[in-house]
Design an enzyme around this catalytic site. Sequence first.
Site, PDB file in Angstrom:
ATOM      1  N   CYS A   1      25.046  15.180 -93.650  1.00  0.00           N
ATOM      2  CA  CYS A   1      23.758  15.381 -92.964  1.00  0.00           C
ATOM      3  C   CYS A   1      23.306  16.836 -93.133  1.00  0.00           C
ATOM      4  CB  CYS A   1      23.875  15.035 -91.487  1.00  0.00           C
ATOM      5  SG  CYS A   1      24.690  13.448 -91.155  1.00  0.00           S
TER       6      CYS A   1
ATOM      7  N   CYS B   1      19.120  11.064 -89.375  1.00  0.00           N
ATOM      8  CA  CYS B   1      19.864  10.905 -88.134  1.00  0.00           C
ATOM      9  C   CYS B   1      19.673  12.130 -87.242  1.00  0.00           C
ATOM     10  CB  CYS B   1      21.335  10.709 -88.455  1.00  0.00           C
ATOM     11  SG  CYS B   1      22.073  12.189 -89.163  1.00  0.00           S
TER      12      CYS B   1
ATOM     13  N   CYS C   1      23.129   6.947 -97.304  1.00  0.00           N
ATOM     14  CA  CYS C   1      22.705   6.568 -95.952  1.00  0.00           C
ATOM     15  C   CYS C   1      21.224   6.220 -95.891  1.00  0.00           C
ATOM     16  CB  CYS C   1      23.019   7.675 -94.950  1.00  0.00           C
ATOM     17  SG  CYS C   1      22.087   9.192 -95.205  1.00  0.00           S
TER      18      CYS C   1
ATOM     19  N   ASP D   1      18.681   8.247 -95.868  1.00  0.00           N
ATOM     20  CA  ASP D   1      17.859   9.214 -95.149  1.00  0.00           C
ATOM     21  C   ASP D   1      17.112  10.144 -96.108  1.00  0.00           C
ATOM     22  OD1 ASP D   1      18.592   8.166 -92.757  1.00  0.00           O
ATOM     23  OD2 ASP D   1      20.241   9.555 -92.424  1.00  0.00           O
TER      24      ASP D   1
HETATM   25 FE1  FES Z   1      22.196  10.250 -93.283  1.00  0.00          FE
HETATM   26 FE2  FES Z   1      22.903  11.856 -91.248  1.00  0.00          FE
HETATM   27  S1  FES Z   1      23.517   9.785 -91.598  1.00  0.00           S
HETATM   28  S2  FES Z   1      21.633  12.306 -92.944  1.00  0.00           S
END
Ligand code: FES
Length: 163
Positions: A112, A68, A39, A41
């Site tokens: 996440c 997120c 993702c 992140d």
């Molecule tokens: Fe990547 Fe939540 S979508 S940490």
Amino acid sequence: MSETKPTLTQTIEEAARHPKNLGEMESADAVGTVGRSDCGDMLRMWVKFKEEAGRKVIDRASFQTFGCQTAIAVASVATEMIRGKTAAEALSLSGEQLSAPLGPLPPMKIHCAQLVEDALRSALDPVASQPSSVHPVPSGPTLVDHVTPSNKVKITFLTKPVS
Ligand code: FES
């Protein structure tokens, strides 16, 4: 009149809107940063220890993330949860346990919570093996140091560092 129980989405939104322990910790004893390739992140966690009844326990923890809402909410509750725990006790907590105060996460949001667990693991046990989808990131003064103009990320700057 009975109160309506908030939905998981509302609980996460509320926790993400007013996150606890958000920001750099200049006097931290341990720092861990991880990023997820799936993702994109990233999350960094700072941990400060103290001596209590002959045990070295976590005094406080803080975090920054390019993540997120769920990652922010989980990091918020997790940094509260690990206070007073030894490093071993904190390391024994799974992403599911760290996110439990929010309620059970749907399958698409479990990673996440995993990001938070992995950042904690990276701070407290940097040599431990990491899942292949998680990449430890070298520590710099701030998480912003790892973002170049070519990265298409939204950056929300924080107020002031946690002392
Ligand atoms: Fe990547 Fe939540 S979508 S940490």
